[in-house]
Every structure is written in structure tokens, then in C-alpha cells.
Design a protein around this motif. Structure first.
Motif, mmCIF file in Angstrom:
data_model
loop_
_atom_site.group_PDB
_atom_site.id
_atom_site.type_symbol
_atom_site.label_atom_id
_atom_site.label_comp_id
_atom_site.label_asym_id
_atom_site.label_seq_id
_atom_site.Cartn_x
_atom_site.Cartn_y
_atom_site.Cartn_z
ATOM 1 N N MET A 116 0.840 -1.198 0.000
ATOM 2 C CA MET A 116 0.000 0.000 0.000
ATOM 3 C C MET A 116 0.872 1.243 0.000
ATOM 4 S SD MET A 116 -3.054 -1.318 0.134
ATOM 5 C CE MET A 116 -4.238 -0.168 0.767
ATOM 6 N N TYR A 117 0.407 2.279 -0.694
ATOM 7 C CA TYR A 117 1.061 3.577 -0.678
ATOM 8 C C TYR A 117 -0.030 4.639 -0.650
ATOM 9 C CZ TYR A 117 3.905 7.549 -1.989
ATOM 10 O OH TYR A 117 4.510 8.769 -2.013
ATOM 11 N N ARG A 118 -0.069 5.409 0.426
ATOM 12 C CA ARG A 118 -1.072 6.463 0.623
ATOM 13 C C ARG A 118 -2.489 5.953 0.408
ATOM 14 N NH1 ARG A 118 1.462 12.173 -1.446
ATOM 15 N NH2 ARG A 118 3.305 12.069 -0.155
ATOM 16 N N GLY A 119 -2.759 4.788 0.955
ATOM 17 C CA GLY A 119 -4.102 4.255 0.897
ATOM 18 C C GLY A 119 -4.445 3.551 -0.400
ATOM 19 N N GLN A 120 -3.552 3.498 -1.356
ATOM 20 C CA GLN A 120 -3.804 2.845 -2.641
ATOM 21 C C GLN A 120 -2.956 1.573 -2.750
ATOM 22 O OE1 GLN A 120 -6.056 4.002 -4.873
ATOM 23 N NE2 GLN A 120 -6.528 5.623 -3.395
ATOM 24 N N GLU A 121 -3.550 0.537 -3.301
ATOM 25 C CA GLU A 121 -2.810 -0.714 -3.498
ATOM 26 C C GLU A 121 -1.870 -0.572 -4.675
ATOM 27 O OE1 GLU A 121 -3.627 -5.406 -4.462
ATOM 28 O OE2 GLU A 121 -5.290 -4.130 -3.943
#
Length: 124
Positions: A116-121
Motif C-alpha cells: 500500500m502507498y497512501r491508501g492505494q494498493e
């Protein structure tokens, strides 16, 4: 037999850890000390005491370092029986007994976790 300083310290520590009925026979003046310790190693459930006896027999030399070979085979059979293997840990002079982590199979792959990065997969 000539006892070295580390061997004497191990005998004192073993004497401190054995049952009360064995304490009179665990002394440096006893000529059958190592024979009795081998017998105690096989019947004992205290892993720390077993480790101390094993180390003492290794320091004792040639006739004694192989005295516990059949005891090692018994321990390997116990591991195969499904009991958790235990290891000794020393922290600040205190010896503790802990369960060893289970061995992992190298051919079995671990499931990959989502990145995950900033809430995005992140998709690779």
C-alpha cells in the motif's frame, strides 16, 4: 582426572541445579562423578542442566565427549514425535528456556501481502 577452572565452575552450577538426593554425589572428590552425570543427563527433564552436563563432558575430553551420543538420538526422536524443540537463551547472566521457532520449508512460498502507498494498493 584433572579438573580445569571452567570444569569446576560447571560442576558447581550442576550441583546447584540437580535434585536434592543427587547433591551428595555431585562433588569433585567423587571418582564416578562423570558416570553419574551421564545417567542423570538421560533421566533429567531440565534442559539447562542437560546442557551444562553436555558442556562438562565435552571439556572432559576423549572418553567422555561421545558418552551422550545415544542421548542425542533420543532427543532427535523426540523432535520427530512432534514436541516443540527448546533452546536456552542467556540474557544478562540469566539462563532461560524458550521454544524454538518452527523450521520453515524452503519449497513452500509465503503468501505475498498487499503493498500500500497512501491508501492505494500497488500492483506489480
Amino acid at each position: 582426572m584433572q579438573y580445569t577452572k571452567p570444569m569446576i565452575e560447571l560442576v558447581f552450577e550442576i550441583r546447584r541445579r540437580v535434585r536434592a538426593d543427587l547433591k551428595p554425589s555431585v562433588k569433585l572428590a567423587n571418582p564416578e562423578l562423570l558416570d553419574e552425570l551421564v545417567a542423570h543427563h538421560r533421566s533429567s527433564k531440565d534442559v539447562i542442566c542437560q546442557t551444562l552436563i553436555k558442556e562438562l563432558l565435552q571439556l572432559a575430553g576423549a572418553p567422555w565427549d561421545h558418552a551422550l551420543s545415544d542421548a542425542r538420538h533420543e532427543a532427535e526422536a523426540a523432535d520427530a514425535a512432534g514436541r516443540p524443540r527448546q533452546v536456552t537463551k542467556v540474557y544478562r547472566g540469566q539462563v532461560t528456556l524458550e521454544d524454538a521457532p518452527p523450521k520453515e520449508d524452503p519449497d513452500q512460498s509465503k503468501p505475498r501481502t498487499k503493498r500500500m502507498y497512501r491508501g492505494q494498493e500497488i500492483v506489480d
